[in-house]
Write an enzyme that holds these catalytic residues in place. Structure first.
Site: not given
Ligand code: AMP
Length: 283
Positions: A32, A35, A37
């Site tokens: 999902y 920006e 990611h």
């Molecule tokens: P997730 O899909 O929530 O497991 O996140 C995957 C990666 O994206 C993790 O390393 C998160 O820390 C990073 N991430 C999620 N949201 C943000 C954001 N707003 N800014 C930067 N990195 C993010």
């Protein structure tokens, strides 16, 4: 971009890439994509020869009363977006590929896993460490990219990598926010319009902490009180935690000296959101 579902196949592909002397960058996600990611994906493409992204909603990091079933998923859209970015491989294993029936092996980073989010999400970081170590073993990346948005996760994974003698480098990238300050999160999708407005209280409270430190206030209790009052004035918000901690060991600090981390977790309606900011007395 090639989409791969099986561990054997992704291993074969990666060993071919490595035998050509190319470097592999890896961005693990739960999909999902937004920006936040994509900022990690772009950095990987910039730094590494080949970029692998994984999308896996990891059941092991969700508690029994958490949102695993409802967690937003849109693989078609995510694949399109990643293809456009120039990602080379997308790894999307099924749950039983990662955790076959009878699965028994888990990884824990003691103490660090019990602080901040670990207190209200017991077992969460055990699930995170287990899946990330498995993905590291499968993908064998030279460098991997994580977001500061999940600050505690990054600290824990770095510690795991160090203590388990992993060779992978872990890069942590800044938090990407909406124009009004809300940190991007896949869970923002759950918010109603009214909740979306209320959710601004997280970043506002962190900005307030930063501004207090900027004006010379370094007493954590005073800053936390102000932050809690601010969040308390938002009727849709319910505080899980508001803490000021050492940026490395995540222990609460009585004063902000040089650098500390202000971290918040707040329920907006039923949605639990997290955010953080580095407080520095040296700016
Ligand atoms: P997730 O899909 O929530 O497991 O996140 C995957 C990666 O994206 C993790 O390393 C998160 O820390 C990073 N991430 C999620 N949201 C943000 C954001 N707003 N800014 C930067 N990195 C993010």
């Amino acid at each position: 971009m090639k989409v791969i579902k099986k561990i054997d196949e992704v291993r074969r592909v990666i060993s071919g890439i490595k035998s050509q002397g190319k470097s592999v960058g890896f961005v693990p996600t739960m999909g999902y994509l937004h920006e936040g990611h994509l900022s990690l994906v772009r950095e990987s493409i910039r730094i590494a020869d080949v970029t692998v992204v994984s999308i896996f909603v990891n059941p092991a990091q969700f508690g029994p009363r958490e949102d695993f079933d409802e967690y937003p998923r849109d693989l078609d859209r995510d694949s399109e977006v990643l293809k456009k970015q120039g990602v080379d491989y997308l790894f999307v294993p099924e749950a039983d590929e990662i955790y076959p029936q009878g699965y028994k092996t888990y990884v824990e980073v003691h103490d660090l896993q019990d602080k901040l989010c670990g207190r209200s999400r017991p077992g969460h970081f055990r699930g995170v460490c287990t899946v990330v170590l498995k993905l590291f073993n499968i993908i064998d990346p030279d460098i991997s990219f994580f977001g500061q948005k999940d600050y505690q996760q990054a600290v824990i994974l770095k510690r795991m990598a160090k203590e388990l003698n992993l060779e992978v480098k872990i890069d942590v990238m800044p938090i990407i926010r909406e124009g009004d300050g809300l940190a991007l999160s896949s869970r923002n999708k759950y918010l109603t319009q009214e909740e979306r407005k209320a959710a601004l209280v997280l970043s506002r409270s962190l900005e307030e902490a930063k501004s207090m430190v900027g004006k010379g206030q370094t007493n954590s209790a005073t800053i936390i009180k102000e932050m809690k009052e601010m969040i308390g004035r938002e009727s849709l918000a319910k505080i899980d935690y508001v803490e000021i901690v050492d940026a490395e060991n995540l222990d609460p600090v009585a004063r902000v000296e040089k650098e500390a981390l202000a971290a918040v977790a707040v329920f907006i309606g039923k949605v639990r959101l997290i955010d953080n900011i580095i407080l520095s007395t040296e700016e």
